[in-house]
Design a protein around this motif. Structure first.
Motif, PDB file in Angstrom:
ATOM      1  N   PRO A 271      55.030  35.891  54.500  1.00 37.11           N
ATOM      2  CA  PRO A 271      55.120  34.429  54.457  1.00 37.11           C
ATOM      3  C   PRO A 271      55.085  33.855  55.867  1.00 37.11           C
ATOM      4  N   ILE A 272      54.378  32.738  56.040  1.00 39.99           N
ATOM      5  CA  ILE A 272      54.254  32.180  57.385  1.00 39.99           C
ATOM      6  C   ILE A 272      55.596  31.663  57.896  1.00 39.99           C
ATOM      7  N   GLY A 273      56.559  31.471  57.008  1.00 39.80           N
ATOM      8  CA  GLY A 273      57.896  31.077  57.438  1.00 39.80           C
ATOM      9  C   GLY A 273      58.607  32.167  58.223  1.00 39.80           C
ATOM     10  N   LYS A 274      58.064  33.367  58.246  1.00 37.84           N
ATOM     11  CA  LYS A 274      58.639  34.461  59.043  1.00 37.84           C
ATOM     12  C   LYS A 274      58.294  34.330  60.521  1.00 37.84           C
ATOM     13  N   PHE A 275      57.285  33.506  60.835  1.00 38.70           N
ATOM     14  CA  PHE A 275      56.854  33.386  62.225  1.00 38.70           C
ATOM     15  C   PHE A 275      57.846  32.499  62.988  1.00 38.70           C
ATOM     16  N   GLN A 276      58.339  33.025  64.102  1.00 37.46           N
ATOM     17  CA  GLN A 276      59.428  32.357  64.819  1.00 37.46           C
ATOM     18  C   GLN A 276      59.024  30.972  65.327  1.00 37.46           C
ATOM     19  N   ALA A 277      57.792  30.822  65.756  1.00 38.47           N
ATOM     20  CA  ALA A 277      57.354  29.521  66.273  1.00 38.47           C
ATOM     21  C   ALA A 277      57.457  28.439  65.200  1.00 38.47           C
ATOM     22  N   LEU A 278      57.094  28.811  63.959  1.00 34.29           N
ATOM     23  CA  LEU A 278      57.187  27.840  62.864  1.00 34.29           C
ATOM     24  C   LEU A 278      58.642  27.603  62.471  1.00 34.29           C
ATOM     25  N   GLN A 279      59.457  28.633  62.561  1.00 34.69           N
ATOM     26  CA  GLN A 279      60.885  28.466  62.273  1.00 34.69           C
ATOM     27  C   GLN A 279      61.524  27.472  63.235  1.00 34.69           C
ATOM     28  N   HIS A 280      61.175  27.575  64.519  1.00 27.61           N
ATOM     29  CA  HIS A 280      61.733  26.677  65.519  1.00 27.61           C
ATOM     30  C   HIS A 280      61.332  25.230  65.231  1.00 27.61           C
ATOM     31  N   ARG A 281      60.081  25.025  64.860  1.00 37.45           N
ATOM     32  CA  ARG A 281      59.621  23.667  64.550  1.00 37.45           C
ATOM     33  C   ARG A 281      60.360  23.117  63.332  1.00 37.45           C
ATOM     34  N   MET A 282      60.596  23.974  62.359  1.00 38.51           N
ATOM     35  CA  MET A 282      61.276  23.515  61.142  1.00 38.51           C
ATOM     36  C   MET A 282      62.750  23.200  61.419  1.00 38.51           C
ATOM     37  N   VAL A 283      63.376  24.001  62.256  1.00 40.57           N
ATOM     38  CA  VAL A 283      64.769  23.729  62.616  1.00 40.57           C
ATOM     39  C   VAL A 283      64.880  22.390  63.341  1.00 40.57           C
ATOM     40  N   ASP A 284      63.983  22.152  64.288  1.00 40.55           N
ATOM     41  CA  ASP A 284      63.987  20.869  64.999  1.00 40.55           C
ATOM     42  C   ASP A 284      63.831  19.707  64.021  1.00 40.55           C
ATOM     43  N   LEU A 285      62.956  19.882  63.035  1.00 40.77           N
ATOM     44  CA  LEU A 285      62.723  18.843  62.040  1.00 40.77           C
ATOM     45  C   LEU A 285      63.996  18.555  61.244  1.00 40.77           C
ATOM     46  N   CYS A 286      64.663  19.604  60.801  1.00 33.82           N
ATOM     47  CA  CYS A 286      65.894  19.431  60.014  1.00 33.82           C
ATOM     48  C   CYS A 286      66.982  18.747  60.829  1.00 33.82           C
ATOM     49  N   LEU A 287      67.093  19.109  62.104  1.00 35.81           N
ATOM     50  CA  LEU A 287      68.095  18.479  62.964  1.00 35.81           C
ATOM     51  C   LEU A 287      67.818  16.986  63.141  1.00 35.81           C
ATOM     52  N   GLU A 288      66.546  16.614  63.300  1.00 42.64           N
ATOM     53  CA  GLU A 288      66.194  15.206  63.476  1.00 42.64           C
ATOM     54  C   GLU A 288      66.510  14.407  62.214  1.00 42.64           C
ATOM     55  N   ILE A 289      66.254  14.974  61.057  1.00 40.02           N
ATOM     56  CA  ILE A 289      66.557  14.282  59.803  1.00 40.02           C
ATOM     57  C   ILE A 289      68.061  14.052  59.673  1.00 40.02           C
ATOM     58  N   GLU A 290      68.862  15.055  60.038  1.00 40.62           N
ATOM     59  CA  GLU A 290      70.318  14.886  59.953  1.00 40.62           C
ATOM     60  C   GLU A 290      70.820  13.841  60.936  1.00 40.62           C
ATOM     61  N   GLN A 291      70.195  13.785  62.110  1.00 40.27           N
ATOM     62  CA  GLN A 291      70.576  12.755  63.071  1.00 40.27           C
ATOM     63  C   GLN A 291      70.251  11.366  62.512  1.00 40.27           C
ATOM     64  N   ALA A 292      69.077  11.226  61.883  1.00 38.58           N
ATOM     65  CA  ALA A 292      68.711   9.950  61.274  1.00 38.58           C
ATOM     66  C   ALA A 292      69.688   9.582  60.160  1.00 38.58           C
ATOM     67  N   ARG A 293      70.087  10.562  59.366  1.00 37.08           N
ATOM     68  CA  ARG A 293      71.049  10.289  58.282  1.00 37.08           C
ATOM     69  C   ARG A 293      72.368   9.750  58.861  1.00 37.08           C
ATOM     70  N   SER A 294      72.828  10.324  59.941  1.00 33.23           N
ATOM     71  CA  SER A 294      74.073   9.847  60.556  1.00 33.23           C
ATOM     72  C   SER A 294      73.946   8.392  60.997  1.00 33.23           C
ATOM     73  N   ALA A 295      72.804   8.048  61.593  1.00 35.46           N
ATOM     74  CA  ALA A 295      72.600   6.671  62.058  1.00 35.46           C
ATOM     75  C   ALA A 295      72.559   5.693  60.890  1.00 35.46           C
ATOM     76  N   VAL A 296      71.922   6.104  59.790  1.00 33.68           N
ATOM     77  CA  VAL A 296      71.811   5.224  58.630  1.00 33.68           C
ATOM     78  C   VAL A 296      73.175   5.046  57.957  1.00 33.68           C
ATOM     79  N   MET A 297      73.944   6.117  57.859  1.00 34.18           N
ATOM     80  CA  MET A 297      75.286   6.002  57.286  1.00 34.18           C
ATOM     81  C   MET A 297      76.165   5.095  58.146  1.00 34.18           C
ATOM     82  N   PHE A 298      76.029   5.198  59.459  1.00 35.54           N
ATOM     83  CA  PHE A 298      76.796   4.330  60.361  1.00 35.54           C
ATOM     84  C   PHE A 298      76.407   2.874  60.146  1.00 35.54           C
ATOM     85  N   ALA A 299      75.091   2.613  60.015  1.00 35.08           N
ATOM     86  CA  ALA A 299      74.622   1.245  59.797  1.00 35.08           C
ATOM     87  C   ALA A 299      75.137   0.690  58.471  1.00 35.08           C
TER      88      ALA A 299
END
Length: 378
Positions: A271-299
């Motif tokens: 599976p291409i999800g085993k490739f570390q470069a893609l894992q890093h991109r996906m982790v960054d994506l998940c972190l950004e979404i959680e940061q956005a969720r925090s801002a929206v909950m604060f608002a």
């Protein structure tokens, strides 16, 4: 601080999620978006029967709450389902303005809105106004015991299907003054009203609305003439929160679809999800979404705060969801590859909605400038 939902809001969320999951698949959504009005009035009434419209309006006018948390819960599920029915135009913006400024007789209209039998649209934007709420050139002149309205409104969300328009017009002052604005309830079929509807890139609908010597009575005026700007700003703030919450739901669907694809698509026997470069991109994506969720909950928690505090929180959330939404759309498509550019696959439709959300009620750049302005004014 407790960030958990109350029992009532969990029930509301689960009700919305279950209904959308069971009766609003992508094939249904495409068929509704391709219809003449861009949505289904029958489906809208079903949403209303479930209390999802009432949840966005305060109890004082027959709603079920209308607090920031209610908007957050409902609109996030709307985003997950890519729903095209006019929640923002009718319940949040149009209904919100009547709830804020309406007389008892005017507020009675909201009974039909809550029942799903009357549709509203907020005719605010103009060709030269861009994102400014005070830049209004449509004129309102007193004539006898009523008013005469003249002007043009642009990109009126669901304006082609609305039964009643909430129109902003200038009763006095210069074109960009905050003082001098007034709001009027205008029958969409009234003499002098013209509407040119069109589909938007994300599957929604909008309209160009013309007002040529439109006569309305004194009973059409919402609140006091010339004093409408604070209410417009507050209700548009609710609209910003609704868009941010919708974006959260949409981003999480894109994230989940991309994760599933990375787990199933194989290259070199794994599976291409085993490739570390893609894992890093996906982790960054998940972190950004959680940061956005925090801002929206604060608002959501600052919706009833003082003006500077409220507007800073809303602009911060809109700026962040705009930037993260673009990142999610781009990364999800790139990690999928070519299939993410096909009509038959759901992902590109979610990506287009994220793009449109960024531009509605002010894009990321606009709200960054607005956040700075309110921060410096402290």
């Amino acid at each position: 601080m407790d960030f958990g939902l109350s029992e009532e809001r969990r029930i509301l969320r689960d009700t919305a999620a279950r209904f959308i999951r069971d009766s609003y698949d992508m094939k249904t959504r495409h068929a509704l978006a391709a219809s003449a009005e861009g949505f289904s009035r029958d489906k809208w009434r079903e949403f209303a029967e479930l209390g999802l419209v009432a949840a966005l309006l305060p109890a004082e006018v027959g709603g079920l709450g209308g607090f920031g948390e209610d908007i957050l819960v409902v609109m996030e599920e709307i985003g997950r389902g890519l729903v095209v029915e006019p929640f923002l135009a009718t319940a949040v913006l149009g209904g919100g303005l009547i709830a804020e400024l309406g007389s008892e007789a005017q507020k009675a209209i909201l009974e039909e809105v809550i029942a799903g039998t009357r549709l509203l649209a907020f005719a605010q934007g103009e060709a030269e106004s861009r994102y400014s709420l005070s830049e209004v050139r449509t004129r309102a002149e007193r004539r006898g015991d009523g008013w005469l309205l003249n002007g043009q409104k642009s990109v009126v969300l669901n304006g082609d299907s609305a039964d009643l328009l909430v129109v902003s017009a200038r009763a006095s002052g210069a074109a960009d003054d905050e003082a001098g604005l007034a709001l009027f309830l205008v029958d969409a079929a009234a003499p002098g009203v013209t509407r040119r509807g069109y589909a938007t890139v994300d599957g929604g609908h909008a309209a160009e609305v013309g007002l040529a010597d439109v006569k309305v009575g004194e009973d059409a005026l919402l609140g006091e003439a010339g004093q409408a700007f604070p209410a417009i700003e507050r209700v548009v703030g609710r609209g910003l929160l609704a868009l941010c919450a919708e974006a959260l739901g949409t981003m999480e669907v894109c994230r989940d679809m991309t994760l599933d694809y990375l787990r199933t698509r194989k290259q070199f026997g794994v599976p291409i999800g085993k490739f570390q470069a893609l894992q890093h991109r996906m982790v960054d994506l998940c972190l950004e979404i959680e940061q956005a969720r925090s801002a929206v909950m604060f608002a959501a928690g600052k919706l009833e705060a003082s003006r500077p505090e409220r507007e800073r929180a809303l602009s911060a959330a809109k700026n962040l969801t705009g930037r993260v939404g673009r990142l999610v759309a781009e990364e999800s498509i790139q990690l999928h590859g070519g299939i993410a550019m096909t009509w038959e696959y759901a992902l590109p439709h979610f990506a287009k909605r994220l793009t449109m959300i960024d531009h509605q009620l002010g894009d990321a750049d606009h709200h960054l400038e607005r956040f700075i302005a309110f921060s410096q004014a402290r």
